[in-house]
Write an enzyme that holds these catalytic residues in place. Structure first.
Site, mmCIF file in Angstrom:
data_model
loop_
_atom_site.group_PDB
_atom_site.id
_atom_site.type_symbol
_atom_site.label_atom_id
_atom_site.label_comp_id
_atom_site.label_asym_id
_atom_site.label_seq_id
_atom_site.Cartn_x
_atom_site.Cartn_y
_atom_site.Cartn_z
ATOM 1 N N CYS A 60 -3.988 10.403 -7.605
ATOM 2 C CA CYS A 60 -3.159 11.464 -8.176
ATOM 3 C C CYS A 60 -3.707 11.926 -9.516
ATOM 4 O O CYS A 60 -4.167 11.114 -10.303
ATOM 5 C CB CYS A 60 -1.744 10.934 -8.425
ATOM 6 S SG CYS A 60 -0.606 11.314 -7.105
ATOM 7 N N HIS A 61 -3.580 13.220 -9.782
ATOM 8 C CA HIS A 61 -4.010 13.772 -11.067
ATOM 9 C C HIS A 61 -2.916 13.578 -12.124
ATOM 10 O O HIS A 61 -1.748 13.748 -11.820
ATOM 11 C CB HIS A 61 -4.285 15.270 -10.927
ATOM 12 C CG HIS A 61 -5.380 15.587 -9.980
ATOM 13 N ND1 HIS A 61 -5.177 15.637 -8.621
ATOM 14 C CD2 HIS A 61 -6.685 15.870 -10.181
ATOM 15 C CE1 HIS A 61 -6.333 15.934 -8.029
ATOM 16 N NE2 HIS A 61 -7.252 16.080 -8.945
ATOM 17 N N MET A 80 3.955 14.065 -4.989
ATOM 18 C CA MET A 80 3.905 12.621 -5.216
ATOM 19 C C MET A 80 4.838 12.216 -6.353
ATOM 20 O O MET A 80 5.440 11.137 -6.317
ATOM 21 C CB MET A 80 2.467 12.152 -5.509
ATOM 22 C CG MET A 80 1.505 12.290 -4.333
ATOM 23 S SD MET A 80 2.171 11.772 -2.718
ATOM 24 C CE MET A 80 2.588 10.061 -3.034
ATOM 25 N N GLU A 81 4.979 13.087 -7.350
ATOM 26 C CA GLU A 81 5.888 12.806 -8.459
ATOM 27 C C GLU A 81 7.335 12.745 -7.945
ATOM 28 O O GLU A 81 8.110 11.866 -8.338
ATOM 29 C CB GLU A 81 5.746 13.882 -9.546
ATOM 30 C CG GLU A 81 4.534 13.689 -10.451
ATOM 31 C CD GLU A 81 3.198 14.063 -9.785
ATOM 32 O OE1 GLU A 81 3.198 14.639 -8.666
ATOM 33 O OE2 GLU A 81 2.145 13.775 -10.394
ATOM 34 N N ASP A 120 17.700 -3.241 -6.735
ATOM 35 C CA ASP A 120 17.659 -4.338 -7.711
ATOM 36 C C ASP A 120 19.044 -4.627 -8.282
ATOM 37 O O ASP A 120 19.404 -5.786 -8.507
ATOM 38 C CB ASP A 120 16.696 -3.973 -8.848
ATOM 39 C CG ASP A 120 16.654 -5.034 -9.944
ATOM 40 O OD1 ASP A 120 16.512 -6.212 -9.603
ATOM 41 O OD2 ASP A 120 16.763 -4.681 -11.130
#
Lengths: 154, 154, 154, 154, 154, 154
Positions: free
Chosen positions: B75-76, B110-111, B125
């Site tokens: 990823c950039h 992707m972000e 969690d």
């Protein structure tokens, strides 16, 4: 005390270069390094117990390029448009090369050199069980283009 | 050995896409996911011993979006202009959604997907003490706009 | 105003569990997930333009496990003694599995789940050019041992 | 396709060493490297426009040692009990040395080598405006003690 | 030149304390700080456009404690067993308090102070649109126990 | 339950400001803080056992500015064009000041304040062995220019 401390204030005084007035242009840099190891270790690479160090090194180098400004105190954070890391088996070791590009206000030599260094360290890590005498040699800038300082080729 | 190693050099060869020639345009992406849990755990959320998982998840998702390029090797790194994460209680779990925007040379799928994943992991969690059978389901892209590949809607 | 703000102070109140009094014992956790994609994309993997997503995903997953506490707000930082990530091509996608071990005061479920999530996101990133309908499915805990809460197997 | 992909699954397969059964003992490692530069650049160091590269390098090296496991994919995260980085002006460059200690289940060679590498890169960054031919040379392990593999001295 | 540079070598010389020989015991530290702001801004908090700054600050403080060693150059990386951050609305601002525990070879004052500082900065960030005169005041250690230097209470 | 949970969904709801439509202009911010310590500790600084805290603080502050968006949950990641941190010995402590510049869609107050905070924490860390009563005081914005909200000077 006054004098001593005023001199003391000035000791070091690390400064980041101000690139606010520079224009955002395309800039690239290419760096290389070499991981020297015994022929026996090289031959055993395809059966290396930790996996293929070349591929892991490529990935580690790409990821490290993106974090250069976190590691090198006076480096500017940059949006990188490309990072490429190459690792090739040679007669007496592994040659690592990295090319980085950006369109921004400052160059990417440090990103290319950091990619090479971390790729080389990764190769070292993955082969060190077999050979403690491995050395990382001649990490250097190969070429650089873009920006006011112009083209450089070693 | 020569042949074997030259083939070995090429194994994998992960490559970052070169976006140097792409233009910086506005790009957005929206992703979603679902954290399935027992009705009893859902009902107990307002008294959850670790606090409100929805709010902590929103914050964790926003923070993770900013670090996507550190996690996903190819990823950039990007300057994000907006990240929004939403978490809502549904009948059999919690629906997570993220929207990310940028003005840059590459997209932000992707972000958005990373924001959803980390928000979902955070919910997990914070509720896992009550229910070990929680699953994170169907993380997927919902919509994407901007850039050469054009508009996409699932 | 007094009443309103005092209630406001309490909204959320995320809390990390205090593990100071727990003993440092060996703990392991195993998690899994699945990246569903079209058969055509799977078949094309050995010629994938970004490289071998399985190997890059394994490395990204291992690296992410080590950074779990940076991503999940209430997770404890831990010294991990082992992380293993596995990715295998199946009929309709790629199965990802992670196993994490530690000798410490708290368990490693979140580390195993984070490794799986980031490995899955990496596979997504490397194949998304070919198939935007890829989904990440059923990220879940498989098994967990060590610590006071004892053995768990799904 | 079956065969091809099953072989494909195995390509690379990077593995972290499992140190779960190793005992936590005191371990130290010492590494060194050299930054070669022109005599003129060395002489000009006390007036270097970016500040004192030796001190900045020492700090960068110490900080990098602590982040080794984030950079080197298969390194274990460790609690370091000491990191020392030294940088000294020599006739034709700057000698960098790092010593790292831990009490843990695995050694700290990579931490010492990473400290040296990042310290050397920092010196390069702070002097590169004056000399593009600077090279980083012979990064290597000097000595290592503790752990099952015993004492090593180059 | 020789003399000048040898003195130059020594300028600064930052050193991490070597804790290799210290024993791993339970250590805790408590720190506090105060974010002073106008009464009007305080009253408007429940409708603050960026959300509840108290809860976001608590989470940011907890996460920052875990990264103290990345920020403070000479701090040791530690496994923290507990971090608690509290933020309460007072008459003329918000009081922030953090408590951190560890079982290790060195204390956690810096972790507690870093948690307070980042929590305070987060409150500032979330309210700054309403009041640019906000100040962060008196960040200080309240109490500390464990370790050779013994108990301290302000 | 429905009502309760729907209200619960909304608790907190931290939001990043959407800067997508803002224009990228030059923006600067200057912040300051003060580390109060005993005269005796100040006088002893040139012989401080951990090194020169002023120089280490300057570097830590510069590095922290670059990581502001990792620490402050709703801050945007930015490419900084300049960071300068100054630390000066005064009569009853050390004055810290930071100036940050960017050409981007949002301002850099938080970067300047984070640089000051981490520089102050670093000074604290390096002198705390001598004086536990050190306090960090009045971290505040001094001046800010650029962007729609215009010039601000305290």
């Amino acid at each position: 005390m006054k004098k001593k401390l005023s001199h003391y204030d000035e000791a070091g005084v690390a400064r980041m270069v101000d690139v606010s007035e520079k224009s955002a242009t395309k800039r690239t840099a290419q760096a290389r390094g070499f991981v020297r190891m015994k022929a026996a270790v090289l031959k055993a690479l395809p059966d290396n117990p930790k996996g293929n160090p070349l591929e892991v090194a490529r990935i580690a180098g790409i990821m490290a390029a993106k974090r250069t400004h976190e590691l090198i105190p006076l480096c500017h954070p940059l949006a990188l448009s490309h990072v490429d890391v190459d690792a090739k088996v040679k007669k007496d070791g592994i040659a690592v090369e990295a090319t980085v590009s950006t369109t921004s206000q400052t160059g990417v030599e440090m990103e290319a050199l950091t990619a090479v260094s971390v790729a080389a360290l990764t190769i070292y890590d993955m082969t060190k069980a077999l050979d403690k005498s491995i050395t990382i040699e001649r990490i250097e800038l190969v070429e650089k283009s873009g920006g006011k300082s112009g083209h450089y080729k070693r």
